[in-house]
Design an enzyme around this catalytic site. Structure first.
Site, mmCIF file in Angstrom:
data_model
loop_
_atom_site.group_PDB
_atom_site.id
_atom_site.type_symbol
_atom_site.label_atom_id
_atom_site.label_comp_id
_atom_site.label_asym_id
_atom_site.label_seq_id
_atom_site.Cartn_x
_atom_site.Cartn_y
_atom_site.Cartn_z
ATOM 1 N N ALA A 33 0.861 -1.193 0.041
ATOM 2 C CA ALA A 33 -0.077 0.077 0.062
ATOM 3 C C ALA A 33 0.706 1.169 0.041
ATOM 4 C CB ALA A 33 -0.804 0.148 1.070
ATOM 5 N N ASP A 34 0.797 2.049 -0.673
ATOM 6 C CA ASP A 34 1.271 2.923 -0.777
ATOM 7 C C ASP A 34 0.437 4.579 0.221
ATOM 8 O OD1 ASP A 34 -0.760 4.457 -2.220
ATOM 9 O OD2 ASP A 34 0.230 4.727 -4.082
ATOM 10 N N SER A 35 0.914 5.044 0.461
ATOM 11 C CA SER A 35 0.546 6.847 1.448
ATOM 12 C C SER A 35 -0.985 6.980 1.160
ATOM 13 C CB SER A 35 1.314 7.164 1.348
ATOM 14 O OG SER A 35 1.147 8.512 0.402
ATOM 15 N N ASP A 37 -3.196 5.084 -0.367
ATOM 16 C CA ASP A 37 -4.132 3.793 -0.297
ATOM 17 C C ASP A 37 -3.686 3.456 1.396
ATOM 18 O OD1 ASP A 37 -3.859 2.430 -2.643
ATOM 19 O OD2 ASP A 37 -2.601 1.645 -1.943
ATOM 20 N N LEU A 38 -2.697 4.137 2.471
ATOM 21 C CA LEU A 38 -3.417 4.049 4.116
ATOM 22 C C LEU A 38 -3.939 5.159 4.548
ATOM 23 C CD1 LEU A 38 -1.799 2.414 5.908
ATOM 24 C CD2 LEU A 38 -0.541 4.387 6.149
#
Length: 74
Positions: A33-35, A37-38
């Site tokens: 997950a990238d930022s 997504d988070l």
């Protein structure tokens, strides 16, 4: 209960299978997950559980999210 709902949210947001997501799963490393997504996961969890998750909470694993939500609900 909290884990199952968070598991569902994470799986949906990242297009993963629910059984891939365990308490020990690192959201960024294990699920890639990238930022953004988070951020989306946190927004969904905040809406679902009516809590506010601070970005400086150093949340890395699914267990971190579960414990944080449970603490906020106590």
């Amino acid at each position: 209960m909290v884990f199952e709902k968070i598991q569902e949210i994470v799986a949906e947001e990242l297009d993963k299978e629910k059984d891939e997501i365990k308490l020990s799963t690192n959201i960024q490393e294990d699920l890639e997950a990238d930022s953004l997504d988070l951020f989306q996961i946190i927004n969904e969890i905040e809406d679902e559980f009516d809590v506010k998750i601070e970005t400086d909470e150093n949340i890395q694993t699914v267990d971190d999210l579960v414990k944080y939500v449970e603490k906020q609900q106590a």
